[in-house]
Design a protein around this motif. Structure first.
Motif, PDB file in Angstrom:
ATOM      1  N   PRO A 323       0.816  -1.224   0.000  1.00 45.60           N
ATOM      2  CA  PRO A 323       0.000   0.000   0.000  1.00 45.60           C
ATOM      3  C   PRO A 323       0.849   1.273   0.000  1.00 45.60           C
ATOM      4  CG  PRO A 323      -0.904  -1.587   1.548  1.00 45.60           C
ATOM      5  CD  PRO A 323       0.432  -2.117   1.117  1.00 45.60           C
ATOM      6  N   GLU A 324       1.987   1.256   0.708  1.00 44.06           N
ATOM      7  CA  GLU A 324       2.873   2.422   0.712  1.00 44.06           C
ATOM      8  C   GLU A 324       3.478   2.635  -0.673  1.00 44.06           C
ATOM      9  OE1 GLU A 324       5.759   2.654   3.859  1.00 44.06           O
ATOM     10  OE2 GLU A 324       4.471   1.588   5.259  1.00 44.06           O
ATOM     11  N   ILE A 325       3.825   1.543  -1.340  1.00 45.54           N
ATOM     12  CA  ILE A 325       4.397   1.634  -2.684  1.00 45.54           C
ATOM     13  C   ILE A 325       3.382   2.232  -3.651  1.00 45.54           C
ATOM     14  CG2 ILE A 325       5.220   0.259  -4.641  1.00 45.54           C
ATOM     15  CD1 ILE A 325       6.438  -1.673  -2.562  1.00 45.54           C
ATOM     16  N   THR A 326       2.141   1.763  -3.561  1.00 42.83           N
ATOM     17  CA  THR A 326       1.089   2.283  -4.433  1.00 42.83           C
ATOM     18  C   THR A 326       0.831   3.758  -4.163  1.00 42.83           C
ATOM     19  OG1 THR A 326       0.029   0.105  -4.574  1.00 42.83           O
ATOM     20  CG2 THR A 326      -1.326   2.017  -5.116  1.00 42.83           C
ATOM     21  N   ALA A 327       0.729   4.125  -2.884  1.00 47.64           N
ATOM     22  CA  ALA A 327       0.431   5.515  -2.527  1.00 47.64           C
ATOM     23  C   ALA A 327       1.526   6.470  -2.985  1.00 47.64           C
ATOM     24  CB  ALA A 327       0.239   5.626  -1.014  1.00 47.64           C
ATOM     25  N   ALA A 328       2.776   5.999  -2.970  1.00 50.11           N
ATOM     26  CA  ALA A 328       3.906   6.851  -3.359  1.00 50.11           C
ATOM     27  C   ALA A 328       4.213   6.766  -4.852  1.00 50.11           C
ATOM     28  CB  ALA A 328       5.146   6.459  -2.560  1.00 50.11           C
ATOM     29  N   HIS A 329       3.422   5.980  -5.601  1.00 54.20           N
ATOM     30  CA  HIS A 329       3.685   5.755  -7.035  1.00 54.20           C
ATOM     31  C   HIS A 329       5.134   5.303  -7.236  1.00 54.20           C
ATOM     32  CE1 HIS A 329      -0.182   7.651  -7.833  1.00 54.20           C
ATOM     33  NE2 HIS A 329       0.197   8.679  -7.105  1.00 54.20           N
ATOM     34  N   ALA A 330       5.553   4.374  -6.354  1.00 47.99           N
ATOM     35  CA  ALA A 330       6.952   3.947  -6.333  1.00 47.99           C
ATOM     36  C   ALA A 330       7.169   2.572  -6.951  1.00 47.99           C
ATOM     37  CB  ALA A 330       7.465   3.948  -4.889  1.00 47.99           C
ATOM     38  N   GLY A 331       6.116   1.954  -7.467  1.00 49.40           N
ATOM     39  CA  GLY A 331       6.251   0.635  -8.064  1.00 49.40           C
ATOM     40  C   GLY A 331       4.908   0.157  -8.579  1.00 49.40           C
ATOM     41  N   SER A 359      11.673   4.889 -10.437  1.00 48.06           N
ATOM     42  CA  SER A 359      12.989   4.936  -9.792  1.00 48.06           C
ATOM     43  C   SER A 359      13.089   6.134  -8.857  1.00 48.06           C
ATOM     44  CB  SER A 359      14.085   5.008 -10.858  1.00 48.06           C
ATOM     45  OG  SER A 359      15.351   5.227 -10.264  1.00 48.06           O
ATOM     46  N   ARG A 360      12.688   7.291  -9.339  1.00 55.09           N
ATOM     47  CA  ARG A 360      12.766   8.515  -8.535  1.00 55.09           C
ATOM     48  C   ARG A 360      11.842   8.431  -7.314  1.00 55.09           C
ATOM     49  NH1 ARG A 360      12.119  11.520 -12.377  1.00 55.09           N
ATOM     50  NH2 ARG A 360       9.847  11.714 -12.323  1.00 55.09           N
ATOM     51  N   SER A 361      10.616   7.988  -7.523  1.00 55.24           N
ATOM     52  CA  SER A 361       9.658   7.899  -6.414  1.00 55.24           C
ATOM     53  C   SER A 361      10.075   6.841  -5.398  1.00 55.24           C
ATOM     54  CB  SER A 361       8.263   7.572  -6.951  1.00 55.24           C
ATOM     55  OG  SER A 361       7.799   8.592  -7.806  1.00 55.24           O
ATOM     56  N   GLY A 362      10.652   5.743  -5.881  1.00 58.87           N
ATOM     57  CA  GLY A 362      11.102   4.685  -4.981  1.00 58.87           C
ATOM     58  C   GLY A 362      12.215   5.151  -4.065  1.00 58.87           C
ATOM     59  N   LYS A 363      13.170   5.879  -4.615  1.00 57.14           N
ATOM     60  CA  LYS A 363      14.260   6.419  -3.793  1.00 57.14           C
ATOM     61  C   LYS A 363      13.724   7.361  -2.723  1.00 57.14           C
ATOM     62  CE  LYS A 363      18.403   6.325  -6.718  1.00 57.14           C
ATOM     63  NZ  LYS A 363      19.393   7.164  -7.426  1.00 57.14           N
ATOM     64  N   GLN A 364      12.790   8.208  -3.109  1.00 55.77           N
ATOM     65  CA  GLN A 364      12.215   9.160  -2.153  1.00 55.77           C
ATOM     66  C   GLN A 364      11.502   8.433  -1.018  1.00 55.77           C
ATOM     67  OE1 GLN A 364       9.717  11.663  -4.573  1.00 55.77           O
ATOM     68  NE2 GLN A 364      11.415  12.950  -5.285  1.00 55.77           N
ATOM     69  N   LEU A 365      10.737   7.402  -1.360  1.00 54.25           N
ATOM     70  CA  LEU A 365      10.020   6.642  -0.342  1.00 54.25           C
ATOM     71  C   LEU A 365      10.994   5.988   0.630  1.00 54.25           C
ATOM     72  CD1 LEU A 365       7.448   5.379   0.849  1.00 54.25           C
ATOM     73  CD2 LEU A 365       7.648   3.548  -0.859  1.00 54.25           C
ATOM     74  N   ALA A 366      12.052   5.374   0.105  1.00 55.18           N
ATOM     75  CA  ALA A 366      13.027   4.693   0.965  1.00 55.18           C
ATOM     76  C   ALA A 366      13.737   5.682   1.883  1.00 55.18           C
ATOM     77  CB  ALA A 366      14.036   3.941   0.109  1.00 55.18           C
ATOM     78  N   GLN A 367      14.105   6.837   1.357  1.00 50.82           N
ATOM     79  CA  GLN A 367      14.805   7.836   2.170  1.00 50.82           C
ATOM     80  C   GLN A 367      13.919   8.381   3.279  1.00 50.82           C
ATOM     81  OE1 GLN A 367      16.027  10.633  -0.831  1.00 50.82           O
ATOM     82  NE2 GLN A 367      17.721   9.356  -1.555  1.00 50.82           N
ATOM     83  N   GLN A 368      12.636   8.551   2.984  1.00 50.59           N
ATOM     84  CA  GLN A 368      11.720   9.132   3.962  1.00 50.59           C
ATOM     85  C   GLN A 368      11.264   8.130   5.022  1.00 50.59           C
ATOM     86  OE1 GLN A 368       8.584  10.637   1.471  1.00 50.59           O
ATOM     87  NE2 GLN A 368       9.852  12.249   0.580  1.00 50.59           N
ATOM     88  N   ARG A 369      11.153   6.845   4.646  1.00 52.59           N
ATOM     89  CA  ARG A 369      10.505   5.877   5.537  1.00 52.59           C
ATOM     90  C   ARG A 369      11.428   4.799   6.102  1.00 52.59           C
ATOM     91  NH1 ARG A 369       6.419   5.651   8.294  1.00 52.59           N
ATOM     92  NH2 ARG A 369       5.608   3.641   7.613  1.00 52.59           N
TER      93      ARG A 369
END
Length: 398
Positions: A323-331, A359-369
């Motif tokens: 759900p976090e991945i979907t919400a962040a458009h990270a995958g 790729s960009r959204s995934g990096k942001q999600l990982a850095q923030q969470r």
């Protein structure tokens, strides 16, 4: 504040659970928490070559290794030595943090802690998902009724790593307060020219689209489904190569290799074995997409590592950070069937811009969470509340 983490095994063969405990304790120690680990010398069918009955530095953290009963009883991992050690030493800690259910060491730790009036937490590690409970269902029902339900009910808190995991706890009939704190990932070391170097290492044409599976090779994670999806794409004319990175039961790996041969994918699939360090960073930075079509994952540490590396991910709803991945458009989160996994991979082959955006959204999600330092800080706050109140006063969501 002195905290003991109890886990049945620190075998590298277990993958995520071992990685998590080592990094979590390391981060807690850096924040000034006196954190230690008690475990066995289990290493699957083998034994770890480590000092026993003494506090030793293992991968930069303090660990007490006790001898495992041999042969291993699957995940139960019995140890009479750890029984004696627990009764003697648990009273020396302010809090116990127990990892796993349906296993001897953490079950014992909870029992001893209750007798010695030491508060403890439990990390269920996805073992209360409907899929997990359906495996060896009768045995788990008996074990839960006799032991595990009491262990969870009398815990000071239950450590969940995603919102869905806290839902599983309530569905299981447990009202113990939950602390929902994600897990962390290491920042990858940059690998210049990763794609050419990766292709050279594994003898892959640089023009091929590289699909990465990086996890324990276990039927729960459905590497067989990924093989079938790759086969379908090859049949449709797509030029791609699958890297299967990880270890597992030898019989199951043989089944996967036989399936690879049956699907005539011998020149398009490479089984790399266990990888770590710079070899792992090269895989994450040199591949084009990461796919983990698991039935069930309480967090999905390998998925988070791919996000941190900027590698586009495809996963399934059974991975509880989906759900976090979907919400962040990270995958891309798709149902776990051959058609949908194939279509998701094809959409990334055909759309380079989508790969860049993910790729960009995934990096942001990982850095923030998913920072280990931030997670250690949050967990230390939970420990302080437990020491103060003897139990977490209410559910906590970070």
């Amino acid at each position: 504040m002195k905290v003991l983490h109890v886990i049945p095994s620190l075998s590298p063969k277990l993958g995520g659970p071992t990685h998590v405990v080592l990094n979590l304790v390391k981060a807690l120690v850096k924040r000034g928490v006196e954190a230690e680990v008690a475990t066995t010398n289990d290493d699957g069918a083998d034994l770890l070559d480590v000092p026993l009955y003494q506090r030793t530095e293992y991968q930069d953290i303090p660990v007490w290794f006790l001898p495992r009963f041999s042969p291993p009883l699957k995940e139960f991992i019995f140890s009479s030595a750890i029984t004696t050690w627990m009764w003697k030493n648990v009273r020396n800690y302010d809090v116990l943090d127990n990892h796993y259910l349906f296993s001897y060491a953490p079950t014992l730790a909870g029992f001893v802690a209750r007798r010695q009036r030491i508060p403890y937490t439990v990390r269920t590690m996805g073992q209360l998902t409907p899929w997990a409970l359906a495996q060896s269902r009768i045995k788990k029902q008996i074990y839960s009724t006799l032991i595990e339900h009491n262990t969870l009910t009398k815990a000071a808190a239950i450590h969940c790593t995603a919102k869905d995991e806290s839902v599983d706890v309530r569905r299981f009939g447990i009202e113990t307060p939950t602390a929902t704190i994600p897990l962390g990932v290491d920042s990858p070391i940059a690998q210049p020219d990763a794609k050419p170097r990766l292709c050279s290492k594994y003898k892959i044409s640089e023009s091929r689209f590289v699909v990465l599976f990086l996890s324990r090779l276990h039927y729960k994670k459905r590497p067989d489904l990924l093989l079938q999806s790759v086969h379908q794409l090859v049949q449709n004319g797509k030029d791609l190569h699958l890297l299967m990175a990880g270890t597992g039961d030898e019989n199951y790996i043989s089944e996967l290799q036989s399936l690879t041969k049956k699907l005539q994918l011998g020149n398009r699939v490479t089984f790399t074995g266990f990888v770590q360090g710079t070899d792992k960073d090269l895989l994450l930075q040199g591949s084009d997409v990461f796919v983990l079509p698991s039935f069930s994952e309480n967090f999905g540490i390998a998925v988070a590592e791919a996000l941190a590396a900027g590698l586009p991910v495809i996963t399934t709803p059974g991975v509880q950070i989906s759900p976090e991945i979907t919400a962040a458009h990270a995958g891309l989160v798709v149902d776990g069937d051959k058609e949908q996994v194939s279509q998701a991979i094809q959409s990334l082959i055909d759309n380079p811009k989508l790969r860049q955006d993910l790729s960009r959204s995934g990096k942001q999600l990982a850095q923030q969470r998913y920072s280990w330092d931030a997670i250690a800080k949050q967990l230390a706050e939970v420990y302080k509340l437990i020491i103060q109140h003897r139990r977490l006063p209410h559910d906590v969501l970070f």
